[in-house]
Design an enzyme around this catalytic site. Structure first.
Site, short mmCIF file in Angstrom:
data_model
loop_
_atom_site.label_atom_id
_atom_site.label_comp_id
_atom_site.label_asym_id
_atom_site.label_seq_id
_atom_site.Cartn_x
_atom_site.Cartn_y
_atom_site.Cartn_z
N GLY A 1 15.63 -9.46 47.34
CA GLY A 1 16.96 -9.43 46.76
C GLY A 1 17.02 -8.45 45.63
O GLY A 1 16.05 -7.76 45.32
N LYS B 1 8.19 -15.14 42.35
CA LYS B 1 9.20 -14.10 42.31
C LYS B 1 8.69 -12.94 41.46
O LYS B 1 8.46 -13.09 40.26
CB LYS B 1 10.51 -14.61 41.73
CG LYS B 1 11.62 -13.54 41.72
CD LYS B 1 12.74 -13.86 40.78
CE LYS B 1 13.66 -14.89 41.31
NZ LYS B 1 14.86 -15.06 40.45
N ASP C 1 25.78 -18.04 38.63
CA ASP C 1 25.54 -17.45 39.95
C ASP C 1 25.35 -18.56 40.99
O ASP C 1 24.40 -18.55 41.77
CB ASP C 1 24.31 -16.53 39.90
CG ASP C 1 24.26 -15.58 41.10
OD1 ASP C 1 25.29 -15.44 41.80
OD2 ASP C 1 23.19 -15.00 41.35
#
Length: 995
Positions: free
Chosen positions: A713, A732, A835
């Site tokens: 992403g 991540k 988000d």
């Protein structure tokens, strides 16, 4: 004999002189020992520099002066209170060596791990408060050693397992206060709790409890506070034995799945001042016996299935300040006696079937603050006494059959902040001064029969009014110049009236306006160029008037305008070519005017369809073949013409391509060199763990392999890792631009997730960094994201195919809502996610939902009721961004609510937020509203066709909640706490099924 007596006397004298020294020495030894214990505890705390600066070795001889410490006359520590010191780390068993403790409080910090069960060794302990931390594990202690314990407060932690049955009359006979709420306890409420006959406070709310509420709780006759609701889901009804708790002051059993009628026995609770039974599945009528609760101040029975009329016995509730009966099936008239309740401040009866007129003296007590009777079948006129006392702030009566004029008193009601009277049959003129009241922020008078003028005001220098909707009335005259006084106006709808005259140039003073609709009037003159000063405008409709002259080219200065309609006027001259540069303009209508010349073949003009230009006899649209001029007739011809003008010799193209290839190779080589310099050696990395880990940096780095990639992403790449102990993690690796230590997004995610412990929020295990790269280590979610699952036909689990059925979708919706509700209402500080989307809701192996990805999170300043924060740029995901965020860059918790409403739409329809609707610019919200006319009864029109046997009432309720969440006006959206309650209410028994 004399010799013996002499020696004994000498010994006594020596003892007398030495004893003080001996005692002092003992005290000194005790002080040093206690200091050592406290300093040992401090070593396991974090963030202690300010809070515990007085805890030092050099100060060990006076520990009784240390912060949070109290001692007895023998200098022994009896109280350790370090509550709300913003500490983290863990509490070690060393604390049990302070065996003289009577009071221990570590509440309001961020301690994690297991709270030491050895605390039971401190037999003198009377007060133990470990609330509002992150302690986990169970509370299965041997409480029998705590005979003196009077207060046990473990609220708001992460304890799990069954409620401790060891808390009973024999073990803790003096216990008065027990709070185990806000955890993850499961199973039933132990009936032995009913034997704690000294108990005055009991809270088990906010857990995962099941079964029946035990009748034995009716034996707690000293009980004053009882809270059992919120997230618990009990079977059966409210036990009538609760009516035996004659000392009860506060009873809260809201939002926990209770069924059946309200027991008449509750009428015996003469001392009760608060009764909350909202958001359950209670049915039947209101027991008249409730009128015997002479001390009752707050009564909330909203969001149930209650029927019948309000009993006349309720007229005896003279202390009542709040009465909430909304979202039920009550009918009949609103009793006149309600107007005479002397202390009534809040009355909410909306979404019922009340008929008749509003009590004529309502508000006459001078105390009324909020009145909501909307969506009923009320008739008659509005009482003139509503604002008697000038305290009325909110008046909501829309969607009824009300008649007559607005009372003149409303024009002087300076306390009013919100008024919604749309969809009625009100008539007459708007009272003088009403639209300029100093606190007024929202006015909705649409779809009525108001006449008269929009009055001028010269006495108001500014106004707080943000939303004014006067659509579809019979108002006439000119629009006043004082319209410019509405400096905070965001929504102004004057459409569907009989306004005449020119649009005042003062309209340009509305710098904050987002939507402006003056269509379907008789306005004349020109469009004032001052409208270009409305820099926040996104929607402008001036259609169906008598306007003339040109469109001012300055309108192109409104950089975020995306809807422009000037159709059905007498506008003329050519269309300004500057409009083509308005990249945000996705919809425009210039039809049925007198425009001339050729439409510019550039920019946004190329995206408007032919209907945008109809009805202009002398207007040429060459690229749509609406013209006889000898110019290129199609877009293809235009493109080919442009290509001929910009043709570049082939040899230059070859040179350019070779240069580009060489630059790419050089860049790749430099990147490889940089990567080698960085290396993966564990010593170059710093590991910050947020809980106890069974693995280290080297194990984490071993996961960073291409074959382990499970997601990519804008924020970076996500890897799956399996640690030596078999634990699965997700790592991540933040991408370029996310690698510096001062990155605001990274900082937000670490600060937010590192201290959060909530069942429905993904856990951040650790943070790993070096000079070049940052890694975030999470718990691994085997079923990926909700977005991946819902927008693919199936997902894999246990080597088989699992379809996301309706009951699983509803469960996911409730769990994700609970996670967001925690952030908005219970976290400290409160947090806006910013988000919220289906791809940021991760699913565990059993499809339990976890809110994830806090890279855009912001702390909510000033609490839930604080002002909106203004961001420097739009952040979030296309299709999920709330209108006010996209257009004003202002964000609050209601922006998250809008985004969650979009997620609910995805769960209902199975469609993506954008791109599945065949029309440019249309999103899931617009499509769902268009297909259903925003009516929950039409949910079948948008329901995912993969779903079978869906309970109709459940689907309607979830769609209703989704529609509420995506209201254009943020003030009309529910809070996430209300969303949780309404979604929990969706699970209804005995409902017929769709498909």
């Amino acid at each position: 004999m004399a010799f013996c007596e002499t020696n004994l006397l000498s010994f006594a004298l020596v003892f007398m002189f030495l004893t003080p020294t001996f005692v002092a020495s003992s005290h000194n030894l005790s002080q040093r020992r206690q200091a050592s214990i406290l300093l040992s505890l401090k070593q396991n705390f974090q963030d202690v520099e300010r809070s515990l600066s007085s805890w030092k070795d050099s100060n060990s001889m006076s520990i009784c002066t240390w912060t949070g410490i109290e001692c007895d006359e023998n200098q022994l520590v009896t109280s350790l209170d370090i509550s709300n010191f913003n500490l983290s780390g863990f509490v070690s068993p060393e604390i049990t060596k302070l065996h003289t403790l009577v009071n221990l409080s570590v509440s309001g910090n961020s301690f994690s791990g297991i709270f030491p069960s050895e605390i039971i060794k401190i037999s003198s302990l009377r007060y133990l408060n470990i609330s509002s931390n992150m302690f986990n594990g169970t509370l299965n202690w041997d409480f029998s050693q705590l005979k003196e314990l009077q207060v046990l407060d473990a609220y708001d932690n992460a304890f799990s397992g069954p409620l401790p049955s060891g808390i009973n009359k024999t073990a803790v006979p003096k216990l008065k206060h027990l709070d185990l709420g806000g955890n993850y306890f499961s199973g039933i409420i132990p009936p032995v709790f009913g034997g704690l006959n000294q108990l005055e406070f009991l809270s088990l709310a906010g857990n995962d409890l099941r079964g029946f509420i035990p009748a034995e709780l009716g034996n707690l006759t000293n009980l004053k506070w009882l809270r059992l609701g919120y997230f618990n889901q009990f079977d059966g009804a409210v036990p009538p034995e609760i009516g035996k708790l004659s000392n009860l002051v506060h009873l809260d059993i809201g939002s926990c799945g209770l069924k059946g009628p309200i027991p008449r026995d509750l009428g015996n609770l003469k001392k009760l001042d608060t009764l909350f039974l909202q958001a359950n599945q209670l049915n039947g009528s209101l027991p008249p016996e409730l009128g015997n609760m002479s001390s009752l101040a707050s009564l909330d029975l909203s969001i149930n299935n209650l029927t019948g009329a309000v009993p006349s016995e309720f007229s005896q509730l003279k202390e009542l300040t709040l009465l909430n009966l909304f979202i039920n099936n009550f009918h009949g008239v609103i009793p006149e006696f309600i107007a005479y309740l002397p202390k009534l401040q809040v009355l909410k009866l909306w979404r019922n079937r009340f008929s008749g007129s509003i009590p004529s003296e309502l508000g006459g007590n001078g105390k009324l603050i909020e009145l909501d009777l909307s969506t009923n079948k009320l008739t008659g006129e509005l009482p003139g006494s509503l604002c008697f006392g000038n305290r009325l702030q909110i008046l909501i009566l829309f969607d009824n059959f009300l008649l007559g004029n607005l009372p003149d008193g409303l024009g002087k009601c300076k306390s009013l902040s919100r008024i919604r009277l749309g969809q009625n049959y009100l008539s007459g003129s708007i009272p003088e001064g009403f639209l300029y009241l100093p606190e007024l922020s929202l006015v909705e008078l649409q779809n009525n029969y108001f006449t008269g003028k929009f009055q001028e005001s010269r006495n108001v220098s500014s106004s707080k009014l943000e939303v004014l909707i006067l659509s579809n009335n019979h108002l006439s005259g000119s629009i006043p110049n004082s319209i410019g006084k509405y400096s905070g106006m965001k929504i102004l709808f004057l459409d569907g009236n009989h306004f005449t005259g020119a649009i005042p140039s003062e309209i340009g003073e509305l710098e904050n306006i987002i939507k402006l609709d003056m269509s379907r009037n008789n306005l004349s003159g020109t469009i004032p160029q001052e409208v270009s000063d409305c820099s926040s405008l996104t929607f402008l409709d001036l259609s169906k008037n008598q306007l003339e002259g040109p469109i001012p080219p300055e309108i192109s200065q409104i950089h975020i305008l995306n809807y422009l309609n000037v159709s059905c006027n007498h506008l003329n001259q050519s269309l300004p070519k500057e409009i083509g540069s308005m990249k945000s303009l996705t919809s425009a209508d210039f039809s049925f005017n007198n425009f001339t010349g050729s439409v510019p073949a550039n920019g946004q003009f190329l995206f408007f369809n032919s209907t945008s230009f109809l009805g202009n006899p002398t207007l040429c649209v060459p690229y749509l073949s609406i013209c006889n001029n000898s110019v290129p007739a199609t877009i293809d011809e235009l493109h080919s013409s442009g290509e001929r003008k910009s043709r570049v010799p082939a040899k230059y193209k070859l040179v350019f391509a070779l240069a580009l290839l060489i630059c790419s190779l050089i860049f790749a080589i430099l990147a490889m060199i940089k990567t080698r310099k960085t290396g993966k050696h564990p010593k170059s990395w710093k590991l910050t763990a947020f809980q106890k880990l069974e693995f280290g940096t080297e194990d984490i780095l071993e996961s960073l392999k291409d074959e382990n990639i499970i997601g990519r992403g804008g924020a970076g790449v996500v890897y799956k890792g399996i640690m030596p102990n078999g634990e699965q993690i997700a790592v991540k690796k933040l991408g370029i631009g996310k690698g510096s230590h001062d990155d605001s997004g990274l900082s937000a995610e670490i600060q937010t997730l590192g201290k959060i412990r909530h069942r429905y929020i993904v856990r951040l295990l650790a943070f790993c960094s070096n000079k070049e790269t940052n890694l975030l280590v999470y718990e691994y979610m085997p079923n990926g994201s909700l977005g991946e699952v819902i927008h693919h036909r199936e997902c894999e689990k246990n080597n088989g195919t699992v379809h996301l059925k309706w009951d699983v979708r509803l469960k996911i919706a409730i769990e994700a809502a609970k996670g967001l509700s925690y952030l908005h209402h219970d976290c400290s500080p409160l947090i806006i996610h910013r988000d919220v989307k289906s791809n940021n809701i991760l699913l565990s192996s059993d499809f339990e939902a976890h809110v994830a990805d806090f890279g855009l999170a912001k702390f909510l300043q000033g609490g839930v009721n604080g002002a909106s924060e203004c961001m420097s740029a739009i952040a979030g995901s296309y299709g999920y961004i709330a209108p006010e965020y996209a257009y004003t860059l202002k964000v609050d918790e209601k922006s998250d609510v809008y985004s969650f409403g979009v997620v609910l739409m995805e769960l209902i329809t199975g469609k993506k937020p954008v791109g599945d609707f065949g029309e440019d610019g249309m999103d899931i919200v617009q499509w769902a509203k268009r297909e259903t006319n925003a009516r929950k009864e039409c949910v079948v029109k948008v329901l995912d066709n993969r779903l079978k046997n869906v309970p109709f009432n459940e689907a309607m309720q979830v769609f209703f909640v989704a529609i509420l969440c995506v209201q254009d006006q943020s003030v009309e959206r529910p809070t996430m706490r209300e969303v949780v309650q309404m979604l929990a209410q969706a699970k209804q028994p005995n409902t017929f099924q769709l498909h």
